[in-house]
Design a protein around this motif. Structure first.
Motif, PDB file in Angstrom:
ATOM      1  N   ALA A   1       0.834  -1.200   0.000  1.00 14.34           N
ATOM      2  CA  ALA A   1       0.000   0.000   0.000  1.00 14.34           C
ATOM      3  C   ALA A   1       0.869   1.250   0.000  1.00 14.34           C
ATOM      4  CB  ALA A   1      -0.923  -0.006   1.217  1.00 14.34           C
ATOM      5  N   VAL A   2       1.941   1.244   0.824  1.00 12.48           N
ATOM      6  CA  VAL A   2       2.793   2.444   0.887  1.00 12.48           C
ATOM      7  C   VAL A   2       3.419   2.704  -0.481  1.00 12.48           C
ATOM      8  CG1 VAL A   2       4.933   3.337   1.825  1.00 12.48           C
ATOM      9  CG2 VAL A   2       3.243   2.333   3.337  1.00 12.48           C
ATOM     10  N   ALA A   3       3.891   1.633  -1.122  1.00 11.51           N
ATOM     11  CA  ALA A   3       4.542   1.822  -2.427  1.00 11.51           C
ATOM     12  C   ALA A   3       3.545   2.344  -3.459  1.00 11.51           C
ATOM     13  CB  ALA A   3       5.154   0.515  -2.895  1.00 11.51           C
ATOM     14  N   LEU A   4       2.315   1.805  -3.432  1.00 10.24           N
ATOM     15  CA  LEU A   4       1.330   2.266  -4.418  1.00 10.24           C
ATOM     16  C   LEU A   4       0.945   3.721  -4.159  1.00 10.24           C
ATOM     17  CD1 LEU A   4      -0.932  -0.862  -4.869  1.00 10.24           C
ATOM     18  CD2 LEU A   4       0.470   0.216  -6.594  1.00 10.24           C
ATOM     19  N   ILE A   5       0.800   4.080  -2.858  1.00  8.02           N
ATOM     20  CA  ILE A   5       0.491   5.479  -2.531  1.00  8.02           C
ATOM     21  C   ILE A   5       1.609   6.368  -3.053  1.00  8.02           C
ATOM     22  CG2 ILE A   5       0.260   7.140  -0.648  1.00  8.02           C
ATOM     23  CD1 ILE A   5      -1.122   4.977   0.958  1.00  8.02           C
ATOM     24  N   ALA A   6       2.875   5.904  -2.833  1.00  8.95           N
ATOM     25  CA  ALA A   6       4.008   6.684  -3.322  1.00  8.95           C
ATOM     26  C   ALA A   6       3.915   6.842  -4.832  1.00  8.95           C
ATOM     27  CB  ALA A   6       5.309   5.994  -2.943  1.00  8.95           C
ATOM     28  N   GLY A   7       3.527   5.754  -5.524  1.00 16.19           N
ATOM     29  CA  GLY A   7       3.392   5.837  -6.974  1.00 16.19           C
ATOM     30  C   GLY A   7       2.377   6.883  -7.379  1.00 16.19           C
ATOM     31  N   VAL A   8       1.206   6.858  -6.704  1.00 14.78           N
ATOM     32  CA  VAL A   8       0.147   7.818  -7.037  1.00 14.78           C
ATOM     33  C   VAL A   8       0.653   9.240  -6.819  1.00 14.78           C
ATOM     34  CG1 VAL A   8      -2.131   8.643  -6.385  1.00 14.78           C
ATOM     35  CG2 VAL A   8      -1.706   6.207  -6.553  1.00 14.78           C
ATOM     36  N   LEU A   9       1.389   9.445  -5.722  1.00  9.48           N
ATOM     37  CA  LEU A   9       1.886  10.792  -5.429  1.00  9.48           C
ATOM     38  C   LEU A   9       2.946  11.215  -6.437  1.00  9.48           C
ATOM     39  CD1 LEU A   9       2.070  10.688  -1.552  1.00  9.48           C
ATOM     40  CD2 LEU A   9       0.575  12.095  -2.950  1.00  9.48           C
ATOM     41  N   ILE A  10       3.841  10.273  -6.780  1.00 11.72           N
ATOM     42  CA  ILE A  10       4.907  10.634  -7.728  1.00 11.72           C
ATOM     43  C   ILE A  10       4.302  11.043  -9.065  1.00 11.72           C
ATOM     44  CG2 ILE A  10       6.780   9.681  -9.121  1.00 11.72           C
ATOM     45  CD1 ILE A  10       7.570   8.062  -6.656  1.00 11.72           C
ATOM     46  N   PHE A  11       3.333  10.247  -9.534  1.00 16.86           N
ATOM     47  CA  PHE A  11       2.718  10.599 -10.813  1.00 16.86           C
ATOM     48  C   PHE A  11       1.875  11.860 -10.704  1.00 16.86           C
ATOM     49  CE2 PHE A  11       3.718   6.277 -12.235  1.00 16.86           C
ATOM     50  CZ  PHE A  11       4.253   6.606 -13.458  1.00 16.86           C
ATOM     51  N   GLY A  12       1.509  12.230  -9.471  1.00 15.71           N
ATOM     52  CA  GLY A  12       0.713  13.445  -9.316  1.00 15.71           C
ATOM     53  C   GLY A  12       1.588  14.680  -9.194  1.00 15.71           C
ATOM     54  N   ILE A  13       2.756  14.562  -8.548  1.00 13.61           N
ATOM     55  CA  ILE A  13       3.548  15.755  -8.272  1.00 13.61           C
ATOM     56  C   ILE A  13       4.693  15.897  -9.265  1.00 13.61           C
ATOM     57  CG2 ILE A  13       4.891  16.952  -6.527  1.00 13.61           C
ATOM     58  CD1 ILE A  13       3.340  15.313  -4.444  1.00 13.61           C
ATOM     59  N   PHE A  14       5.489  14.804  -9.411  1.00 18.59           N
ATOM     60  CA  PHE A  14       6.645  14.891 -10.315  1.00 18.59           C
ATOM     61  C   PHE A  14       6.299  14.239 -11.631  1.00 18.59           C
ATOM     62  CE2 PHE A  14       8.129  14.286  -5.929  1.00 18.59           C
ATOM     63  CZ  PHE A  14       8.607  15.551  -5.716  1.00 18.59           C
ATOM     64  N   PHE A  15       5.249  14.750 -12.274  1.00 20.86           N
ATOM     65  CA  PHE A  15       4.777  14.084 -13.484  1.00 20.86           C
ATOM     66  C   PHE A  15       5.583  14.488 -14.714  1.00 20.86           C
ATOM     67  CE2 PHE A  15       2.279  17.851 -12.671  1.00 20.86           C
ATOM     68  CZ  PHE A  15       2.402  18.539 -13.865  1.00 20.86           C
ATOM     69  N   GLN A  16       6.393  15.565 -14.556  1.00 20.78           N
ATOM     70  CA  GLN A  16       7.073  16.114 -15.733  1.00 20.78           C
ATOM     71  C   GLN A  16       7.932  15.075 -16.474  1.00 20.78           C
ATOM     72  OE1 GLN A  16       6.042  19.213 -16.189  1.00 20.78           O
ATOM     73  NE2 GLN A  16       6.903  19.210 -18.242  1.00 20.78           N
TER      74      GLN A  16
END
Lengths: 494, 278, 127
Positions: free
Chosen positions: A466-481
């Motif tokens: 769950a932590v890794a998937l949450i991190a994935g969602v956040l990474i694609f949301g914030i550092f999407f460039q």
């Protein structure tokens, strides 16, 4: 050729060989760990490939054997394919982690090895569908993915999964039958099976204006076939049963990954075989766009009526796939890039939601009705947070992956500068509101103050997943460039 | 007229064929009374009628379009067909030299387009795994054993002559796949058929004496692993441009491996369908 | 009119294949009996194989198994469709086996293979 370019082929063969060996494994734990290892290893290899190929900034054709195209099979990969492969492998591994306890609960220990065979085969077929440069290889691996996906539903042995599987199987067979007929027509017109040669011949035909009807028919059949298999709107009826009744890992993998494999293949067919202008000229863009719209709205409306948490998530997948088809239907590079970003965002978000529901339902005695889940988040806080973040991402709250995906779609439609812009924006807004209308009540329900807390055993595997998937969602949301740049570059290099 | 309607019933599966005695063990169908299903069909009728109408419309549309497509395709049997191009001519002209197979089709599917064929073997392997997963009886629901083996004198006598012949024929087809029609898939299915006849004539016990679960798994997995590893080496060497003679020998070895896989698949299907175990 | 008829006769195998394909498709959509759906799927696939096989044929040539004549290109038909059909047949056999196993399980559990009755029975089961 640098050694790194062997890695995609290693990934595929690693999964297949693991599957073959595991079919006789007696120990459930051993086969589970071996599958996890294969998925992680293939994610690492894809990551190495991604780094290397982004630096080299090229797309590579890798001949599967001694004979190069047009004689032998071939795979072709660039930055985009490497990114997709990395995400697919890592999401599979994380879904396995997140659904670990449910999987050991739902699957007969004796048959665990077989379940792991299916997971490996699903991953292998997904990778091949992403990499392939040959339409017949695509067909064979579509069938592998069909069989393995159906078997993943039925590993949880109950009456409802049997019925769900048979419907899923027949719809999938219909889809692959249409796809096969479509590629046979293409072969009949061009005499090639490898995409570059096929595409050269097709563009000659398009320029000459000959065989217009057979070409259109074949493109339509390929689109319809892949559409049926990835739950495009009017063909989505099999999905909620199949994804709603399976075990957690299966639901996460099916909803998050298997559907996407076909969508990626469709994008490859559109760009590499037909070319976007030809798709537009053959009149396929608008129907796909319209079906995408309908899917976005109808999927959410169906989800509004559901009281079963997993079926609700399954219907929401129909809506999310609608976004993908809308991006494809725009028939522009920007639209396709947005569609691929949506595929990635959904590939991280939906498994997160499914494993969170699986964990929450553990607290509610394996009931999956929303009423039974009321207040369960207090017993499993991480699952509650995971569900919350996933739901907010689906709705499209900024800083989360879903928002970036919707932003990408909206800006793709604006840069398009056609009449459809207004419609796209309105439909996006309406569907976001509809998403909020069922995700927010569900979120409130699970976080309702609970009178008593169930004591759950610590589940380290779930926490990690769950932590890794949450991190994935956040990474694609914030550092999407970086991701969007990779995708755009990858589409140019296709 | 009455006969015709009975025939219709039989086609629809409502009636047992008068000669069939194998189906005695079928469960009762008393819940399927006629008035029962009729009243239910009425409740479902609204939806199903619309659905049927839609399907018919789609199919009619599809048949018209596809007929037009079929009429517009390049003509049948002509030499100007776009499929007869440099690729197929290369296969016919060079296959013997490059793959060592006089049977161009075998050379093509096992060498040039070998990755497809490897995928195809994996589909077979996957199908056995699925059938196993579905029909493998777990302790509680052990199926009734229907072992007719050894009861029928005529069958067992005939099979004593027949099975060796079928086995020889299967091996012939398997080993001559690269020079004549045949190969792993056809040879393997003939061998599988021989095993199935053997099991029918002499009972499942007779087969499992020499083809137990362990040996079955061993044969199946060894066959596929030999194929996978050999083909993996071939791809690795070929793609990296390392010179090797592997492509000339791969057809023969892979044919035999495929034959083993297909044989065990066929027998596995039979065995799981009839008794739910090996 | 004669042009159309000529085109149809010219492509008789393709026309047959198309008709069979749609028959299979319609049956697959409309048959209530699961076994018949599997049969319909097989019809559909066979139709596709017929289409594929007819594409590679050239009048007056023989199958691509080299005989005494050596590798004379103009003596043999296109080998690619034959190989693809072989692959396709194996795939459709596997899929049929899987669906029949599934149907056997459903029959063992519910005692029927009619889709309508099955849906009714499963609905009862849920309540």
């Amino acid at each position: 050729m640098p050694f790194v370019y062997n890695l995609p082929f290693f990934c595929v063969f690693l999964c297949m060989i693991t599957a073959i060996l595991l079919s006789a494994a007696k120990s459930a734990r051993l086969s589970w760990y071996a599958t996890l290892g294969a998925a992680v290893l293939s994610a690492v290899m894809s990551a190495v490939l991604l780094v290397y190929i982004t630096r080299a900034d090229e797309a590579v054709a890798f001949s599967m054997g001694k004979f190069p195209a047009p004689l032998g099979n071939e795979i072709r990969f660039g930055p985009m394919q490497a990114l997709l492969a990395m995400c697919f492998s890592s999401v599979l591994a994380l879904s396995m982690l997140g659904g670990r306890s449910d999987m050991f609960h739902d699957v007969d220990g004796k048959k665990m090895g077989l379940a792991c065979v299916m997971l490996n085969m699903v991953l292998a077929s997904l990778l091949v569908l992403t990499f392939t440069n040959d339409i017949f290889t695509a067909y064979v691996f579509i069938e592998i993915s069909t069989i393995a996906a159906c078997a993943l539903v039925v590993i949880k042995d109950s009456g409802s999964t049997l019925m769900a599987t048979i419907r899923y199987l027949f719809m999938s067979l219909l889809g692959s039958g249409l796809f096969l007929f479509g590629i046979v027509l293409l072969y009949a017109l061009s005499g090639h099976l490898l995409m570059p040669q096929l595409s050269a011949r097709l563009s000659e035909l398009m320029d000459a204006g000959s065989y217009r009807l057979p070409l259109a028919a074949s493109a339509a059949m390929i689109t319809a076939g892949l559409g049926i298999k990835s739950a495009m709107f009017p063909f989505h009826r099999w999905l909620p049963d199949a994804h709603g009744s399976a075990t957690t890992t299966s639901s996460a993998v099916l909803s998050g990954l298997v559907l996407k494999g076909y969508a990626v293949l469709l994008i490859t067919m559109f760009t590499r075989v037909f070319s976007l202008e030809a798709v537009h000229e053959l009149g396929l863009g608008t129907p796909v766009l319209l079906l995408g719209f309908l899917g976005m709205i109808a999927g959410s409306l169906y989800a509004l009526r559901e009281y079963h948490a997993k079926r609700m998530l399954a219907y929401s997948s129909v809506a999310q796939l609608g976004y993908v088809f809308m991006g494809i239907g725009l028939c522009t590079e920007a639209g396709l890039a947005a569609a691929i970003f949506q595929i990635l965002a959904h590939a991280f978000t939906k498994p997160l939601l499914f494993i969170s529901v699986g964990r929450l339902s553990c607290a509610a005695g394996h009931e999956k009705e929303l009423s039974a889940l009321r207040g369960s988040a207090w017993s499993a806080p991480l699952a509650g947070i995971g569900f919350g973040i996933g739901a907010l991402s689906m709705i499209g709250v900024p800083l989360l992956a879903g928002f970036t995906a919707k932003l990408g779609l909206a800006s793709a439609s604006i840069s398009d500068g056609k009449m459809s812009t207004n419609v796209v924006l309105i439909v996006l807004a309406v569907s976001s509101i509809l998403n909020a209308m069922y995700y927010i009540p569900a979120m409130i329900a699970i976080w309702r103050p609970a009178r008593e807390r169930v004591r759950l055993e610590r589940d380290r595997a779930f926490n990690a997943g769950a932590v890794a998937l949450i991190a994935g969602v956040l990474i694609f949301g914030i550092f999407f460039q970086p991701a969007t740049e990779l995708i755009t570059r990858g589409l140019e290099l296709m | 007229m009455k006969k015709l309607s009975r025939f219709n019933d039989w086609v629809d599966g409502e009636l047992d064929f008068p000669l069939s005695t194998l189906h005695d063990a079928r469960p009762e169908r008393h819940e399927r009374g006629r008035h029962h299903s009729m009243s239910d069909s009425r409740s479902l009728s609204a939806f199903s009628k619309v659905y049927a109408l839609l399907c018919l419309l789609v199919c009619l549309l599809l048949v018209c379009t596809l007929l037009a497509v079929a009429a517009a395709l390049p003509g049948f049997g002509s030499e100007e067909n776009p499929t007869v191009n440099e690729v197929s001519e290369h296969y016919v002209g060079q296959a013997e030299h490059e793959t060592g197979a006089e049977n161009v089709i075998a050379g093509m599917i096992l060498n040039y387009r070998g990755f497809d064929t490897f995928g195809e073997s994996c589909v077979l392997f996957l199908a056995v795994c699925c059938v196993m997963q579905l029909l493998w009886s777990t302790g509680a629901e052990k199926k009734q054993k229907t072992d007719f083996g050894g009861q029928d004198v005529i069958l067992s006598r005939v099979c004593r002559v027949l099975v060796p012949c079928v086995l020889c024929f299967g091996l012939c087809v398997l080993f001559s796949g690269h020079t004549s029609p045949g190969g792993g898939f056809s040879g393997g299915s003939v061998l599988g058929a021989a095993l199935i006849i053997f099991a029918l004539a002499f009972g499942d016990g007779a087969v499992s004496r020499f083809f137990s679960r362990r040996i079955y798994n061993l044969v199946r997995i060894t066959g596929l692993m030999v194929y996978a590893l050999m083909f993996g080496c071939y791809i690795f060497l070929g793609a990296n441009g390392i010179e090797s003679e592997l492509s000339r020998y791969i057809v023969l070895v892979v044919d035999i491996a495929v034959g083993l896989v297909v044989m065990s698949t066929m027998y596995g299907f039979y065995s799981f369908y009839t008794k739910g175990e090996l | 009119m004669t042009g159309l008829i000529n085109a149809i006769i010219d492509n008789r195998y393709a026309v047959t294949a198309v008709l069979l394909f749609v028959i299979g498709l319609a049956n697959m959509l409309l048959q209530p009996n699961l076994i018949k759906k599997v049969v319909a799927f097989n019809i559909m696939d066979s139709a596709t194989f017929l289409m594929l096989a007819s594409r590679g044929f050239v009048e007056g040539r023989v199958a691509a198994v080299l005989t005494d004549g050596g590798a004379d290109v103009s003596r043999y038909v296109n080998p690619i469709p034959a190989g693809l059909v072989l692959t396709g047949i194996v795939v459709s056999v596997s899929v049929s086996a899987f669906s029949l196993a599934l149907i056997q399980r459903i029959y063992a559990r519910y005692g029927t293979v009619e889709l309508g009755e099955l849906l009714k029975l499963t609905k009862k089961e849920k309540v």
